[in-house]
Design a protein around this motif. Structure first.
Motif, PDB file in Angstrom:
ATOM      1  N   GLU A 289       8.341  14.227  -8.398  1.00 42.89           N
ATOM      2  CA  GLU A 289       7.258  13.924  -7.463  1.00 42.89           C
ATOM      3  C   GLU A 289       6.121  13.198  -8.175  1.00 42.89           C
ATOM      4  O   GLU A 289       5.549  12.239  -7.636  1.00 42.89           O
ATOM      5  CB  GLU A 289       6.748  15.216  -6.831  1.00 42.89           C
ATOM      6  CG  GLU A 289       5.651  14.997  -5.803  1.00 42.89           C
ATOM      7  CD  GLU A 289       5.215  16.303  -5.156  1.00 42.89           C
ATOM      8  OE1 GLU A 289       4.150  16.313  -4.518  1.00 42.89           O
ATOM      9  OE2 GLU A 289       5.942  17.308  -5.297  1.00 42.89           O
ATOM     10  N   GLU A 290       5.781  13.637  -9.384  1.00 44.44           N
ATOM     11  CA  GLU A 290       4.728  12.990 -10.141  1.00 44.44           C
ATOM     12  C   GLU A 290       5.129  11.565 -10.516  1.00 44.44           C
ATOM     13  O   GLU A 290       4.302  10.643 -10.494  1.00 44.44           O
ATOM     14  CB  GLU A 290       4.422  13.796 -11.407  1.00 44.44           C
ATOM     15  CG  GLU A 290       3.367  13.176 -12.313  1.00 44.44           C
ATOM     16  CD  GLU A 290       2.024  13.006 -11.634  1.00 44.44           C
ATOM     17  OE1 GLU A 290       1.307  12.058 -11.990  1.00 44.44           O
ATOM     18  OE2 GLU A 290       1.708  13.812 -10.737  1.00 44.44           O
ATOM     19  N   SER A 291       6.421  11.362 -10.839  1.00 43.63           N
ATOM     20  CA  SER A 291       6.908  10.024 -11.164  1.00 43.63           C
ATOM     21  C   SER A 291       6.775   9.103  -9.959  1.00 43.63           C
ATOM     22  O   SER A 291       6.339   7.951 -10.080  1.00 43.63           O
ATOM     23  CB  SER A 291       8.362  10.092 -11.620  1.00 43.63           C
ATOM     24  OG  SER A 291       8.892   8.809 -11.841  1.00 43.63           O
ATOM     25  N   LEU A 292       7.136   9.588  -8.785  1.00 41.88           N
ATOM     26  CA  LEU A 292       7.021   8.804  -7.569  1.00 41.88           C
ATOM     27  C   LEU A 292       5.567   8.465  -7.280  1.00 41.88           C
ATOM     28  O   LEU A 292       5.237   7.334  -6.891  1.00 41.88           O
ATOM     29  CB  LEU A 292       7.627   9.567  -6.396  1.00 41.88           C
ATOM     30  CG  LEU A 292       7.624   8.873  -5.034  1.00 41.88           C
ATOM     31  CD1 LEU A 292       8.474   7.622  -5.073  1.00 41.88           C
ATOM     32  CD2 LEU A 292       8.107   9.823  -3.947  1.00 41.88           C
ATOM     33  N   LEU A 293       4.678   9.426  -7.488  1.00 43.94           N
ATOM     34  CA  LEU A 293       3.259   9.210  -7.216  1.00 43.94           C
ATOM     35  C   LEU A 293       2.661   8.160  -8.147  1.00 43.94           C
ATOM     36  O   LEU A 293       1.946   7.250  -7.715  1.00 43.94           O
ATOM     37  CB  LEU A 293       2.495  10.527  -7.361  1.00 43.94           C
ATOM     38  CG  LEU A 293       0.976  10.469  -7.161  1.00 43.94           C
ATOM     39  CD1 LEU A 293       0.653  10.070  -5.732  1.00 43.94           C
ATOM     40  CD2 LEU A 293       0.342  11.822  -7.493  1.00 43.94           C
ATOM     41  N   SER A 294       2.979   8.246  -9.444  1.00 50.77           N
ATOM     42  CA  SER A 294       2.348   7.363 -10.422  1.00 50.77           C
ATOM     43  C   SER A 294       2.950   5.963 -10.434  1.00 50.77           C
ATOM     44  O   SER A 294       2.242   4.982 -10.693  1.00 50.77           O
ATOM     45  CB  SER A 294       2.448   7.986 -11.825  1.00 50.77           C
ATOM     46  OG  SER A 294       3.804   8.122 -12.219  1.00 50.77           O
ATOM     47  N   THR A 295       4.247   5.835 -10.163  1.00 55.05           N
ATOM     48  CA  THR A 295       4.900   4.542 -10.292  1.00 55.05           C
ATOM     49  C   THR A 295       5.041   3.792  -8.970  1.00 55.05           C
ATOM     50  O   THR A 295       5.259   2.580  -8.978  1.00 55.05           O
ATOM     51  CB  THR A 295       6.302   4.688 -10.916  1.00 55.05           C
ATOM     52  OG1 THR A 295       7.116   5.512 -10.060  1.00 55.05           O
ATOM     53  CG2 THR A 295       6.221   5.314 -12.278  1.00 55.05           C
ATOM     54  N   VAL A 296       4.927   4.481  -7.838  1.00 55.20           N
ATOM     55  CA  VAL A 296       5.118   3.825  -6.544  1.00 55.20           C
ATOM     56  C   VAL A 296       3.880   3.944  -5.659  1.00 55.20           C
ATOM     57  O   VAL A 296       3.276   2.945  -5.268  1.00 55.20           O
ATOM     58  CB  VAL A 296       6.352   4.398  -5.801  1.00 55.20           C
ATOM     59  CG1 VAL A 296       6.501   3.725  -4.440  1.00 55.20           C
ATOM     60  CG2 VAL A 296       7.608   4.197  -6.620  1.00 55.20           C
ATOM     61  N   ILE A 297       3.495   5.163  -5.350  1.00 54.48           N
ATOM     62  CA  ILE A 297       2.462   5.366  -4.342  1.00 54.48           C
ATOM     63  C   ILE A 297       1.097   4.876  -4.818  1.00 54.48           C
ATOM     64  O   ILE A 297       0.393   4.161  -4.081  1.00 54.48           O
ATOM     65  CB  ILE A 297       2.406   6.853  -3.938  1.00 54.48           C
ATOM     66  CG1 ILE A 297       3.735   7.253  -3.300  1.00 54.48           C
ATOM     67  CG2 ILE A 297       1.250   7.103  -2.974  1.00 54.48           C
ATOM     68  CD1 ILE A 297       3.819   8.707  -2.899  1.00 54.48           C
ATOM     69  N   SER A 298       0.696   5.234  -6.030  1.00 50.68           N
ATOM     70  CA  SER A 298      -0.621   4.817  -6.514  1.00 50.68           C
ATOM     71  C   SER A 298      -0.749   3.298  -6.622  1.00 50.68           C
ATOM     72  O   SER A 298      -1.747   2.726  -6.166  1.00 50.68           O
ATOM     73  CB  SER A 298      -0.914   5.473  -7.872  1.00 50.68           C
ATOM     74  OG  SER A 298      -1.066   6.870  -7.717  1.00 50.68           O
ATOM     75  N   PRO A 299       0.236   2.580  -7.213  1.00 48.18           N
ATOM     76  CA  PRO A 299       0.138   1.113  -7.214  1.00 48.18           C
ATOM     77  C   PRO A 299       0.097   0.512  -5.815  1.00 48.18           C
ATOM     78  O   PRO A 299      -0.591  -0.484  -5.584  1.00 48.18           O
ATOM     79  CB  PRO A 299       1.397   0.680  -7.975  1.00 48.18           C
ATOM     80  CG  PRO A 299       1.743   1.854  -8.832  1.00 48.18           C
ATOM     81  CD  PRO A 299       1.381   3.046  -8.026  1.00 48.18           C
ATOM     82  N   MET A 300       0.843   1.105  -4.878  1.00 49.89           N
ATOM     83  CA  MET A 300       0.806   0.623  -3.498  1.00 49.89           C
ATOM     84  C   MET A 300      -0.595   0.780  -2.914  1.00 49.89           C
ATOM     85  O   MET A 300      -1.112  -0.118  -2.241  1.00 49.89           O
ATOM     86  CB  MET A 300       1.813   1.407  -2.653  1.00 49.89           C
ATOM     87  CG  MET A 300       3.251   1.037  -2.905  1.00 49.89           C
ATOM     88  SD  MET A 300       3.749  -0.430  -1.986  1.00 49.89           S
ATOM     89  CE  MET A 300       5.501  -0.133  -1.877  1.00 49.89           C
ATOM     90  N   ASP A 301      -1.205   1.927  -3.159  1.00 47.54           N
ATOM     91  CA  ASP A 301      -2.559   2.164  -2.654  1.00 47.54           C
ATOM     92  C   ASP A 301      -3.542   1.154  -3.237  1.00 47.54           C
ATOM     93  O   ASP A 301      -4.457   0.682  -2.547  1.00 47.54           O
ATOM     94  CB  ASP A 301      -3.004   3.588  -2.985  1.00 47.54           C
ATOM     95  CG  ASP A 301      -2.286   4.632  -2.135  1.00 47.54           C
ATOM     96  OD1 ASP A 301      -1.702   4.241  -1.103  1.00 47.54           O
ATOM     97  OD2 ASP A 301      -2.309   5.823  -2.491  1.00 47.54           O
ATOM     98  N   GLN A 302      -3.377   0.812  -4.500  1.00 53.37           N
ATOM     99  CA  GLN A 302      -4.247  -0.189  -5.111  1.00 53.37           C
ATOM    100  C   GLN A 302      -4.043  -1.561  -4.463  1.00 53.37           C
ATOM    101  O   GLN A 302      -5.009  -2.313  -4.262  1.00 53.37           O
ATOM    102  CB  GLN A 302      -3.977  -0.265  -6.614  1.00 53.37           C
ATOM    103  CG  GLN A 302      -4.361   1.003  -7.370  1.00 53.37           C
ATOM    104  CD  GLN A 302      -3.968   0.945  -8.837  1.00 53.37           C
ATOM    105  OE1 GLN A 302      -3.574  -0.093  -9.354  1.00 53.37           O
ATOM    106  NE2 GLN A 302      -4.069   2.080  -9.524  1.00 53.37           N
ATOM    107  N   MET A 303      -2.803  -1.876  -4.136  1.00 49.53           N
ATOM    108  CA  MET A 303      -2.520  -3.145  -3.456  1.00 49.53           C
ATOM    109  C   MET A 303      -3.200  -3.183  -2.094  1.00 49.53           C
ATOM    110  O   MET A 303      -3.830  -4.185  -1.726  1.00 49.53           O
ATOM    111  CB  MET A 303      -1.009  -3.323  -3.316  1.00 49.53           C
ATOM    112  CG  MET A 303      -0.580  -4.616  -2.622  1.00 49.53           C
ATOM    113  SD  MET A 303      -0.430  -4.454  -0.821  1.00 49.53           S
ATOM    114  CE  MET A 303       0.943  -3.317  -0.686  1.00 49.53           C
TER     115      MET A 303
END
Length: 319
Positions: A289-303
């Motif tokens: 879950e942490e891997s998904l959050l840091s590598t996918v969700i957080s960069p998406m939110d920044q975009m």
């Protein structure tokens, strides 16, 4: 001693397996880079400027340009080749096997290829006719875009509603755009700004080549005209493979950079992130879950934050 021997053998076997995986990954990366270097890219500059002639002189005999005002002509363009979802794909493959299904394809991921033709880079496009589904209340909704199978002529509705010759599966804008400079100048912006582009189809080994190289394939002004995108990206965001520069987190960050730097006027973007590497035995549920959050969700939110309030609709999913 027997348990110690088994433990050592297991560790050695895992070590060799890791080395083999790394070598295969490295070899694959070299092959992918060599192949991508052969993509047919647009010229760095036009051989001559595209100018629009004085319409009063150039179109003296054209009732379309002389009698219809620009606002009416724009509505004609929108009706002819606007407000659709358009598939646009570029891949290194055999030619398609023609048939009687959607977009005149034969159907199926393997049966649609004519293996008697050589492999080369091939463009492909069509109007999206993905199947609709009926909800419990009787409402019809279109299938989620990551379930789209238009490229393989599967799960499409045009077999019932489109014309017998499948002409409704195509935009047919090219003939008009090439007819004269005025037609091109007026029509090209409508084509790119009013349609949703489904850019590239799913690839097992990373994201589609089209979007990875979109800056060298499409003119900057065309990218700036785009308002709506559907994207399906395949990459590994768990475990050892997450650092692979062709299928891991680095390429995902590159794709997000392309979105923010080359498509400044997006209003609607939907991204489906898929992976062939979901299950990693060495990771717990919390680590995954942490891997998904840091590598996918957080960069998406920044975009999304980069575009701000201009994004009227956005979404990302990991189907």
């Amino acid at each position: 001693m027997r348990q110690l021997k088994q433990w050592i053998e297991t560790r050695l076997r895992d070590h060799h397996q890791s080395d083999d995986d790394g070598k295969r990954s490295s070899d694959r990366n070299v092959v992918v880079e060599d192949l991508l270097s052969t993509i047919p890219k647009r010229p760095s500059s036009r051989p001559r400027a595209l100018t629009v002639c004085d319409s009063a002189v150039a179109h003296r005999g054209s009732r379309f340009f002389t009698m219809l005002p620009p606002s009416i002509r724009e509505e004609v363009y929108r009706s002819l080749f606007g407000h659709r979802t358009i598939h646009l794909d570029l891949r290194y493959d055999h030619a398609d096997q023609m048939g009687a299904r959607h977009a005149n394809l034969g159907g199926g991921p393997h049966s649609t290829k004519d293996t008697s033709t050589p492999k080369r880079w091939r463009w492909w496009s069509c109007v999206c006719h993905r199947m609709q589904k009926e909800l419990d209340d009787g409402q019809l909704v279109v299938l989620d875009f990551w379930l789209d199978r238009c490229r393989w002529a599967e799960q499409t509705y045009c077999q019932w509603s489109a014309s017998p010759d499948r002409s409704d599966c195509f935009v047919w804008a090219l003939g008009w755009l090439l007819s004269c400079r005025q037609a091109y100048s007026e029509g090209i912006c409508i084509l790119y700004s009013t349609n949703t582009f489904h850019l590239g189809e799913q690839h097992r080994d990373g994201p589609p080549p089209l979007f990875r190289n979109v800056e060298s394939l499409l003119l900057p002004q065309r990218l700036a005209s785009m308002r709506s995108l559907e994207l399906i990206w395949n990459f590994d965001h768990f475990g050892r493979k997450s650092t692979d520069r062709e299928t891991g987190k680095p390429v995902f960050e590159t794709l997000l950079d392309i979105l923010t730097s080359s498509l400044p006027n997006l209003r609607d973007v939907r991204i489906a992130v898929q992976t062939q590497n979901y299950y990693q035995p060495q990771e717990s549920g919390e680590e995954a879950e942490e891997s998904l959050l840091s590598t996918v969700i957080s960069p998406m939110d920044q975009m999304v934050g980069h575009f701000g309030t201009q994004l009227r609709r956005h979404g990302h999913t990991t189907p």
